[in-house]
Design a protein around this motif. Structure first.
Motif, PDB file in Angstrom:
ATOM      1  N   TYR A 292      17.768 -42.014  -0.118  1.00 36.70           N
ATOM      2  CA  TYR A 292      18.783 -43.067  -0.015  1.00 36.70           C
ATOM      3  C   TYR A 292      18.375 -44.288  -0.834  1.00 36.70           C
ATOM      4  O   TYR A 292      19.180 -44.851  -1.588  1.00 36.70           O
ATOM      5  N   HIS A 293      17.116 -44.714  -0.691  1.00 37.87           N
ATOM      6  CA  HIS A 293      16.612 -45.862  -1.449  1.00 37.87           C
ATOM      7  C   HIS A 293      16.684 -45.585  -2.947  1.00 37.87           C
ATOM      8  O   HIS A 293      17.092 -46.455  -3.736  1.00 37.87           O
ATOM      9  N   ALA A 294      16.288 -44.376  -3.357  1.00 38.15           N
ATOM     10  CA  ALA A 294      16.314 -44.028  -4.776  1.00 38.15           C
ATOM     11  C   ALA A 294      17.734 -44.051  -5.328  1.00 38.15           C
ATOM     12  O   ALA A 294      17.985 -44.573  -6.424  1.00 38.15           O
ATOM     13  N   ILE A 295      18.669 -43.495  -4.572  1.00 39.46           N
ATOM     14  CA  ILE A 295      20.059 -43.417  -5.021  1.00 39.46           C
ATOM     15  C   ILE A 295      20.710 -44.786  -5.019  1.00 39.46           C
ATOM     16  O   ILE A 295      21.454 -45.146  -5.947  1.00 39.46           O
ATOM     17  N   LYS A 296      20.430 -45.584  -3.999  1.00 43.20           N
ATOM     18  CA  LYS A 296      21.101 -46.880  -3.872  1.00 43.20           C
ATOM     19  C   LYS A 296      20.823 -47.771  -5.073  1.00 43.20           C
ATOM     20  O   LYS A 296      21.695 -48.526  -5.513  1.00 43.20           O
ATOM     21  N   LYS A 297      19.605 -47.700  -5.616  1.00 42.05           N
ATOM     22  CA  LYS A 297      19.263 -48.525  -6.773  1.00 42.05           C
ATOM     23  C   LYS A 297      20.066 -48.133  -8.013  1.00 42.05           C
ATOM     24  O   LYS A 297      20.199 -48.924  -8.951  1.00 42.05           O
ATOM     25  N   SER A 298      20.596 -46.911  -8.036  1.00 47.49           N
ATOM     26  CA  SER A 298      21.373 -46.442  -9.191  1.00 47.49           C
ATOM     27  C   SER A 298      22.878 -46.470  -8.947  1.00 47.49           C
ATOM     28  O   SER A 298      23.642 -46.003  -9.805  1.00 47.49           O
ATOM     29  N   LEU A 299      23.307 -47.011  -7.822  1.00 52.44           N
ATOM     30  CA  LEU A 299      24.740 -46.998  -7.499  1.00 52.44           C
ATOM     31  C   LEU A 299      25.629 -47.607  -8.580  1.00 52.44           C
ATOM     32  O   LEU A 299      26.728 -47.098  -8.823  1.00 52.44           O
ATOM     33  N   PRO A 300      25.209 -48.695  -9.263  1.00 49.36           N
ATOM     34  CA  PRO A 300      26.098 -49.245 -10.298  1.00 49.36           C
ATOM     35  C   PRO A 300      26.432 -48.263 -11.410  1.00 49.36           C
ATOM     36  O   PRO A 300      27.442 -48.430 -12.108  1.00 49.36           O
ATOM     37  N   LYS A 301      25.611 -47.222 -11.590  1.00 41.56           N
ATOM     38  CA  LYS A 301      25.855 -46.241 -12.641  1.00 41.56           C
ATOM     39  C   LYS A 301      26.594 -45.010 -12.140  1.00 41.56           C
ATOM     40  O   LYS A 301      27.055 -44.200 -12.945  1.00 41.56           O
ATOM     41  N   LEU A 302      26.698 -44.864 -10.815  1.00 42.40           N
ATOM     42  CA  LEU A 302      27.325 -43.672 -10.245  1.00 42.40           C
ATOM     43  C   LEU A 302      28.780 -43.960  -9.905  1.00 42.40           C
ATOM     44  O   LEU A 302      29.223 -43.881  -8.768  1.00 42.40           O
ATOM     45  N   VAL A 303      29.528 -44.294 -10.949  1.00 42.76           N
ATOM     46  CA  VAL A 303      30.940 -44.661 -10.824  1.00 42.76           C
ATOM     47  C   VAL A 303      31.800 -43.405 -10.936  1.00 42.76           C
ATOM     48  O   VAL A 303      31.301 -42.319 -11.272  1.00 42.76           O
ATOM     49  N   PRO A 304      33.105 -43.508 -10.656  1.00 43.35           N
ATOM     50  CA  PRO A 304      33.966 -42.340 -10.846  1.00 43.35           C
ATOM     51  C   PRO A 304      33.852 -41.788 -12.263  1.00 43.35           C
ATOM     52  O   PRO A 304      33.865 -42.532 -13.253  1.00 43.35           O
ATOM     53  N   GLY A 305      33.705 -40.480 -12.361  1.00 49.31           N
ATOM     54  CA  GLY A 305      33.524 -39.820 -13.644  1.00 49.31           C
ATOM     55  C   GLY A 305      32.081 -39.622 -14.042  1.00 49.31           C
ATOM     56  O   GLY A 305      31.804 -38.961 -15.049  1.00 49.31           O
TER      57      GLY A 305
ATOM     58  N   ILE B 218      28.254 -41.448  -0.463  1.00 50.61           N
ATOM     59  CA  ILE B 218      28.377 -42.855  -0.859  1.00 50.61           C
ATOM     60  C   ILE B 218      28.762 -43.052  -2.319  1.00 50.61           C
ATOM     61  O   ILE B 218      28.871 -44.195  -2.781  1.00 50.61           O
ATOM     62  N   THR B 219      28.992 -41.964  -3.069  1.00 53.35           N
ATOM     63  CA  THR B 219      29.444 -42.086  -4.449  1.00 53.35           C
ATOM     64  C   THR B 219      30.579 -41.101  -4.687  1.00 53.35           C
ATOM     65  O   THR B 219      30.848 -40.224  -3.872  1.00 53.35           O
ATOM     66  N   SER B 220      31.207 -41.245  -5.853  1.00 50.02           N
ATOM     67  CA  SER B 220      32.250 -40.293  -6.255  1.00 50.02           C
ATOM     68  C   SER B 220      31.803 -39.471  -7.454  1.00 50.02           C
ATOM     69  O   SER B 220      32.631 -38.864  -8.138  1.00 50.02           O
ATOM     70  N   CYS B 221      30.505 -39.445  -7.721  1.00 50.40           N
ATOM     71  CA  CYS B 221      29.995 -38.732  -8.895  1.00 50.40           C
ATOM     72  C   CYS B 221      30.018 -37.221  -8.686  1.00 50.40           C
ATOM     73  O   CYS B 221      30.112 -36.724  -7.561  1.00 50.40           O
ATOM     74  N   THR B 222      29.915 -36.502  -9.786  1.00 54.29           N
ATOM     75  CA  THR B 222      29.711 -35.059  -9.754  1.00 54.29           C
ATOM     76  C   THR B 222      28.227 -34.789  -9.571  1.00 54.29           C
ATOM     77  O   THR B 222      27.386 -35.403 -10.234  1.00 54.29           O
ATOM     78  N   VAL B 223      27.886 -33.865  -8.667  1.00 56.72           N
ATOM     79  CA  VAL B 223      26.484 -33.589  -8.331  1.00 56.72           C
ATOM     80  C   VAL B 223      26.093 -32.207  -8.852  1.00 56.72           C
ATOM     81  O   VAL B 223      26.744 -31.204  -8.532  1.00 56.72           O
ATOM     82  N   ILE B 224      25.035 -32.187  -9.667  1.00 54.67           N
ATOM     83  CA  ILE B 224      24.466 -30.939 -10.175  1.00 54.67           C
ATOM     84  C   ILE B 224      23.084 -30.772  -9.551  1.00 54.67           C
ATOM     85  O   ILE B 224      22.244 -31.657  -9.663  1.00 54.67           O
ATOM     86  N   ALA B 225      22.852 -29.652  -8.889  1.00 52.99           N
ATOM     87  CA  ALA B 225      21.563 -29.383  -8.257  1.00 52.99           C
ATOM     88  C   ALA B 225      20.788 -28.356  -9.080  1.00 52.99           C
ATOM     89  O   ALA B 225      21.364 -27.374  -9.567  1.00 52.99           O
ATOM     90  N   VAL B 226      19.477 -28.598  -9.221  1.00 55.19           N
ATOM     91  CA  VAL B 226      18.605 -27.726 -10.005  1.00 55.19           C
ATOM     92  C   VAL B 226      17.431 -27.291  -9.136  1.00 55.19           C
ATOM     93  O   VAL B 226      16.797 -28.128  -8.480  1.00 55.19           O
ATOM     94  N   ASP B 227      17.135 -25.993  -9.125  1.00 57.64           N
ATOM     95  CA  ASP B 227      15.984 -25.487  -8.390  1.00 57.64           C
ATOM     96  C   ASP B 227      15.620 -24.112  -8.942  1.00 57.64           C
ATOM     97  O   ASP B 227      16.458 -23.447  -9.562  1.00 57.64           O
ATOM     98  N   ALA B 228      14.366 -23.708  -8.692  1.00 59.98           N
ATOM     99  CA  ALA B 228      13.913 -22.392  -9.144  1.00 59.98           C
ATOM    100  C   ALA B 228      14.314 -21.288  -8.180  1.00 59.98           C
ATOM    101  O   ALA B 228      14.350 -20.115  -8.561  1.00 59.98           O
ATOM    102  N   ALA B 229      14.609 -21.642  -6.918  1.00 64.39           N
ATOM    103  CA  ALA B 229      14.870 -20.643  -5.882  1.00 64.39           C
ATOM    104  C   ALA B 229      16.365 -20.471  -5.666  1.00 64.39           C
ATOM    105  O   ALA B 229      17.085 -21.449  -5.437  1.00 64.39           O
TER     106      ALA B 229
END
Length: 344
Positions: A159-172, A194-205
Motif C-alpha cells: 500500500y505504501h509503495a503504491i500510494k507514492k505512485s498514485l499521481p502516475k496511476l491515472v485512467p489509461g 484505489i486506482t483505475s489502471c490496468t494491472v499486469i502480473a508477472v511470476d514464474a509459477a
C-alpha cells in the motif's frame, strides 16, 4: 510461555519455553492471537554470521495481532481485552518523520537501538508479546485477527509503495506487479481498489499467475526472456507507468528497467540484491527508481479500512506454533498460497 525462536545461525527456528514478560511503564502486554510468516524472516535467517545483526535468540514475528492482557503504568486509551494489530516499524516518536506517523523512516531508531518486533526486539510468534508503546497498536474491532494480521506488512508495505505512485496511476495507465506471492497478491488487489489502471502480473509459477487473475489482475505474463516484449505489447509499446517489484533480484529489476515508460516509477519492494541503473542513457526520460520500506501508522489504518470494506483480502494458511518450522519450510519452497499465519 512458548515461543518460536531463531537460536543458531544457519539453523531452523525452534519452539522453546521462555519467561512471560510483564509490562513496564508505558508498555502493553498482548496475548497473541495471530502472527504472520514473512520472507523477511527467511532473509535474516539466511544471513551469514558476519552480516547477522538482530541478536540471538530472536523470537520471530513482525506481523502481530492480539488482545490486551495487561497495561503498564501510565497507559491510557486501552482496555483489557481490546483486540489490536501491532504497527511494526517502531521509531522514537519524536523526530520529524515520526511526527507524521512515518516511524518506518525514523531518524533516531538505529542510534537508539530501537528495533521492530521480530527484527531485533522479541516478536509475535509467542503466546505473549510486549509492545513498547500504546501508539503502536491499532484497533482491530470485529475483524478476524488471523486473516487481518498480514495487513501489518503484506498489506501495509505494498500500500505504501503504491500510494507514492498514485499521481502516475491515472485512467489509461498500466502497473506491473512482479512476484504475486504473499505481498504481490495483495498489491494486485490494492491497485484494483484505489486506482483505475490496468494491472499486469508477472511470476514464474503458473499457479501464482492463476491466483493473480483470481484476485483481479487484467493480464498475466510468465517471467522469462519474452516477458518484457509481452509487457510492451500489452501496453501498446509505451511501457508501464509503474513497476512494483516484490522480488528484487537482478532479472526482475532488469525487467522493470526494460519495461518502464517515460516518466514512470520502478519500485523495488523485494529484499533481493538487485539494483536499477538510473541515468541519461540507461532509463527513459523522467523515470525514477525507489526502494520504499514498510509504511506509516496512518497508512495501516487506511489498509485496515480497505479490508473492513471487503475491497482487499489476504489468502492465509494457518499453522500452530509447533508447526512454525514447517511454515518456514513451505515459505522457502514456494508452496504457500498467499500468507502463512501462526496461531498460538
Amino acid at each position: 510461555m512458548k515461543a518460536l525462536q531463531y537460536r543458531t545461525i544457519g539453523s531452523a527456528p525452534e519452539l522453546v519455553d521462555i519467561p512471560m514478560p510483564s509490562p513496564g511503564p508505558g508498555e502493553v502486554l498482548l496475548r497473541v492471537t495471530a502472527a504472520g510468516v514473512c520472507h523477511s524472516d527467511s532473509f535474516i535467517m539466511g544471513l551469514p554470521e558476519d552480516q547477522y545483526v538482530y541478536g540471538l535468540p530472536l523470537t520471530l514475528g513482525h506481523e502481530g495481532a492480539g488482545t490486551v492482557e495487561a497495561l503498564g503504568a501510565g497507559v491510557t486509551g486501552l482496555d483489557i481485552g481490546d483486540a489490536v494489530l501491532v504497527y511494526g516499524p517502531w521509531g522514537c516518536g519524536r523526530c520529524y518523520p515520526c511526527s507524521k506517523g512515518e516511524e518506518n523512516y525514523c531518524e533516531n531508531a538505529a542510534a537508539r537501538g530501537i528495533k521492530p518486533p521480530g527484527l531485533g526486539a522479541p516478536g509475535a510468534m509467542a503466546e505473549y508479546l510486549l509492545v513498547d508503546d500504546a501508539r503502536h497498536l491499532v484497533p482491530l474491532e470485529d475483524l478476524d485477527p488471523v486473516v487481518s494480521v498480514p495487513l501489518t506488512d503484506a498489506g501495509l508495505t505494498p500500500y505504501h509503495a503504491i500510494k507514492k505512485s498514485l499521481p502516475k496511476l491515472v485512467p489509461g495507465s498500466t502497473a506491473v506487479v512482479i512476484g504475486v506471492g504473499g505481498l504481490g497478491h495483495v498489491a494486485v488487489q490494492i491497485l484494483r481498489a484505489i486506482t483505475s489502471c490496468t494491472v499486469i502480473a508477472v511470476d514464474a509459477a503458473a499457479d501464482k499467475l492463476a491466483h493473480a487473475r483470481d484476485v483481479g489482475a487484467h493480464h498475466t505474463v510468465p517471467s522469462g526472456p519474452d516477458a518484457a516484449e509481452q509487457i510492451r505489447t500489452l501496453t501498446g509499446g509505451r511501457g508501464a507507468d509503474a513497476v512494483f517489484d516484490f522480488v528484487g533480484i537482478a532479472p526482475t529489476t532488469e525487467l522493470g528497467s526494460r519495461t518502464i515508460a517515460v516518466g514512470g516509477d520502478v519500485v523495488i519492494v523485494g529484499v533481493g540484491p538487485g539494483t536499477v541503473a538510473v541515468g541519461f542513457f540507461s532509463t527513459p526520460w523522467e523515470s525514477s527508481a525507489r526502494a520504499p520500506y514498510w509504511g506509516s501508522r496512518s497508512e495501516l489504518i487506511e489498509v485496515i479500512e480497505l479490508a473492513r470494506s471487503g475491497r482487499i483480502t489476504v489468502d492465509v494458511e494457518r499453522f500452530s506454533l509447533e508447526q512454525g518450522p514447517e511454515a518456514y519450510r513451505r515459505l522457502h519452497d514456494g508452496t504457500l498460497r498467499g500468507r502463512a499465519v501462526i496461531v498460538p
